[in-house]
Structure formats: C-alpha cells, structure tokens
Scaffold this active site. Structure first.
Site, short mmCIF file in Angstrom:
data_model
loop_
_atom_site.label_atom_id
_atom_site.label_comp_id
_atom_site.label_asym_id
_atom_site.label_seq_id
_atom_site.Cartn_x
_atom_site.Cartn_y
_atom_site.Cartn_z
N ASP A 28 0.83 -1.20 0.00
CA ASP A 28 0.00 0.00 0.00
C ASP A 28 0.87 1.26 0.00
OD1 ASP A 28 -2.29 1.49 0.03
OD2 ASP A 28 -2.87 0.98 2.08
N GLY A 31 0.15 5.46 -4.29
CA GLY A 31 -0.45 6.75 -4.65
C GLY A 31 0.12 7.88 -3.81
N TRP A 33 2.96 7.84 -2.19
CA TRP A 33 4.38 8.00 -2.55
C TRP A 33 4.49 8.90 -3.78
CZ3 TRP A 33 7.20 7.19 -6.93
CH2 TRP A 33 8.60 7.21 -6.80
N ARG A 41 -0.24 8.85 -10.15
CA ARG A 41 -0.49 7.57 -9.44
C ARG A 41 0.10 6.40 -10.23
NH1 ARG A 41 -3.75 7.31 -5.34
NH2 ARG A 41 -4.31 5.17 -5.82
N SER A 73 -7.13 -5.91 -6.17
CA SER A 73 -8.25 -6.53 -5.46
C SER A 73 -9.51 -6.50 -6.32
CB SER A 73 -8.50 -5.79 -4.14
OG SER A 73 -9.14 -4.56 -4.40
N ASN A 76 -10.60 -3.08 -6.72
CA ASN A 76 -9.77 -2.12 -7.47
C ASN A 76 -10.33 -1.81 -8.86
OD1 ASN A 76 -6.53 -3.19 -6.12
ND2 ASN A 76 -7.94 -1.61 -5.40
N ARG A 79 -11.50 1.76 -9.45
CA ARG A 79 -10.58 2.91 -9.55
C ARG A 79 -10.74 3.56 -10.94
NH1 ARG A 79 -5.19 2.32 -6.00
NH2 ARG A 79 -6.21 1.54 -4.15
N ARG A 198 -5.54 -2.40 8.18
CA ARG A 198 -6.73 -3.15 7.74
C ARG A 198 -6.29 -4.33 6.91
NH1 ARG A 198 -8.07 2.12 6.44
NH2 ARG A 198 -7.23 1.93 4.35
N SER A 200 -8.39 -5.47 4.44
CA SER A 200 -8.93 -5.15 3.12
C SER A 200 -9.22 -6.38 2.25
CB SER A 200 -7.96 -4.20 2.38
OG SER A 200 -7.85 -2.99 3.07
N GLU A 211 0.45 -13.40 11.99
CA GLU A 211 0.94 -12.24 12.73
C GLU A 211 0.86 -11.04 11.77
OE1 GLU A 211 1.96 -12.19 15.93
OE2 GLU A 211 1.42 -14.31 16.06
C1 FPP Z 1 -1.92 0.20 -3.31
O1 FPP Z 1 -1.48 1.53 -3.32
C2 FPP Z 1 -1.32 -0.53 -4.42
C3 FPP Z 1 -2.01 -1.15 -5.40
C4 FPP Z 1 -3.49 -1.15 -5.47
C5 FPP Z 1 -1.33 -1.84 -6.50
C6 FPP Z 1 -0.07 -2.56 -6.15
C7 FPP Z 1 0.49 -3.15 -7.37
C8 FPP Z 1 1.79 -3.15 -7.74
C9 FPP Z 1 2.86 -2.60 -6.92
C10 FPP Z 1 2.13 -3.82 -9.02
C11 FPP Z 1 2.50 -5.24 -8.69
C12 FPP Z 1 2.64 -6.05 -9.88
C13 FPP Z 1 2.89 -7.39 -9.85
C14 FPP Z 1 3.08 -8.09 -11.11
C15 FPP Z 1 2.97 -8.18 -8.61
P1 FPP Z 1 -2.57 2.68 -3.46
O2 FPP Z 1 -2.74 3.00 -4.88
O3 FPP Z 1 -3.83 2.28 -2.75
O4 FPP Z 1 -1.84 3.83 -2.68
P2 FPP Z 1 -2.52 5.01 -1.86
O5 FPP Z 1 -3.32 4.34 -0.76
O6 FPP Z 1 -1.36 5.77 -1.35
O7 FPP Z 1 -3.37 5.77 -2.83
#
Ligand code: FPP
Length: 245
Positions: A28, A31, A33, A41, A73, A76, A79, A198, A200, A211
């Site tokens: 998590d 976004g 970051w 994003r 998820s 997702n 989004r 969470r 989620s 854990e």
């Molecule tokens: C949550 O950050 C991150 C995600 C919903 C996507 C994570 C996916 C990757 C890092 C790509 C992985 C790819 C493979 C092939 C395993 P967020 O967007 O919810 O961040 P925020 O809460 O700060 O907005």
C-alpha cells in the site's frame, strides 16, 4: 530482472531463528508515494513494481518459501479507468519480461483470484507462466490479482455445491482444498505498508492465525532494511494459536 543467486548473497543471510514460511504483503501507499514526489499515481505503481525485485531477493535470502503479493483486489476495478489500465499493463509487462528469470531462479509462480475478467491474452500468459514454473521449489511467488477474500469463499462454496459435497462432509480441511490457495501454507506474517491497519479483504480465511506487521513506509520505499525489521518483529512474537503455552 536479475535476481541474486544464493551464492551471491549467502554472506548476507541472517540467523533469525525461525523465519516465517509464508509472508503475504499488502503493498500500500503507491499513490501517496507518487503525490509526495510530484508524480502521477501510475508512476507510483511503476515505482512499486520496480521495488519487487529487491524484496523478492531479500525474502529468499531470509529463507521465506512463499511470498504472496496483493497486486489488485476485486474492489480495485472501481478505480479510475486509467489507473486500472496501468495496473493491467504492469502485470502483463512483468509476466512478459520476468517469467524466464523467475524460472531460471527456480521460483514457482502462482495466481490467486478470479481470472474471467482478464483479457484472453493476459489469462493465457498467466496460465503459461504457472505451467512453466510449476516444478520450481526455491520459492513460491503468489500474485493475488483480481483477488478478494469474500469472492474466494463464495467461489469455494459454489465449487463444493457443484461437486455435490454433502453438508456433513464440510470441514475446515475440505474448505481449504477448495480455496485458491489450495496446497499453500497459511500466511505466518502479513505485512501492510503505508500505515494502514486493515486486512482489506486479503486472505481473510487463511489469515486466522497470521501475525500482522504494519509500517508507515510507503511500498516503493519498503527496502531490505524494512524487510529485516518486519522479520525481526515476527521473530519476537510468541505464537500460541489459541493455546496456553
Ligand atoms: C496500493 O497503493 C497498491 C495497489 C493497489 C497496486 C499494487 C500493485 C503493484 C505494486 C504492481 C505489482 C505487480 C505485480 C506483477 C505483482 P494505493 O494506490 O492504494 O496507494 P494510496 O493508498 O497511497 O493511494
């Protein structure tokens, strides 16, 4: 992606008493970051993806045999379309560019989640990668994509009904066998980055005795040192599984 072999990295192996067998991560904070770096994003998700290599290497070095990553998820899909497309593109690209490397590194790839909403081409790549790597044994890398814990339970129940399972035959062991994670151990440690606390909808059945470890660090910044902190926290926990020890 060039993963370091065990020979390259043996001198960096730690001596934690009992590393978790299965670590599952809610990656998590991509976004936030991105926002904190003045980026989009999508760039945040790309930075999060570039982080994968060092994290996989670090967990291998520490003796973790199974790593599950929550990449997308069932929720997702709601989004913005651009962001959904970026995440679909990323998984496509990663499979195309990394599967041979993972195979050479003796890593088995698994997918948990629904597959029917993915494009036929992506479905095919996922299935081919799973097939190619199915005998690998150094680590199982499980990607949760279009995954939801509630959807998983519903799919399991539907399959049991389709198979004519009788109510008196339903047991925890049987349900376990109908889950997407069939054959995988339950997660010992669940890590969530970015300070949220969470689950989620992630591995809600399998996480019964896991854990939890949360850190305020955003996923793209979660590095080897952060892996060590998480494993040290895990090593200091007393797991009782509901018993008095
Ligand atoms: C949550 O950050 C991150 C995600 C919903 C996507 C994570 C996916 C990757 C890092 C790509 C992985 C790819 C493979 C092939 C395993 P967020 O967007 O919810 O961040 P925020 O809460 O700060 O907005």
């Amino acid at each position: 992606m060039e993963l370091k072999t065990s020979a390259d990295t043996s001198e960096r192996t730690t001596t934690l008493n009992s590393p978790p067998t299965h670590v599952a991560i809610i990656m998590d904070g991509n976004g936030r970051w991105a926002a904190s770096h003045g980026k989009s994003r999508s760039e945040g998700h790309r930075a999060g993806t570039e982080n994968l290599r060092r994290i996989i290497e670090a967990f291998i070095r520490h003796g973790v045999k199974c790593l599950t990553l929550y990449a997308f998820s069932t929720e997702n899909w709601d989004r913005p379309p651009d962001e959904v497309n970026t995440l679909l593109e990323i998984v496509n690209e990663v499979i195309r560019s990394e599967v041979q490397v993972l195979h050479r590194e003796d890593i088995r790839l698994r997918h948990i989640g629904r597959i029917d909403r993915l494009s036929p081409q992506l479905r095919r790549s996922i299935c081919e990668s799973i097939e190619l790597t199915k005998h690998n044994s150094r680590m199982t890398l499980c990607v949760a994509f279009d995954y939801g814990g509630r959807a998983e339970i519903i799919d399991a129940v539907r399959s049991m009904i389709t198979d004519g399972v009788q109510p008196e035959d339903v047991s925890e062991d049987m349900l376990r066998r109908y889950m997407y994670t069939n054959g995988m151990p339950d997660p010992d440690l669940i890590i969530r980055t970015s300070g949220e606390q969470r689950l989620s909808n992630f591995l809600i059945w399998q996480a019964a005795y896991a854990e939890y470890y949360t850190t305020p660090v955003y996923w793209p910044d979660f590095d080897e040192t952060e892996v060590e902190k998480a494993l040290e926290a895990y090593a200091s926990r007393k797991r009782r599984f509901g018993k008095v020890l």
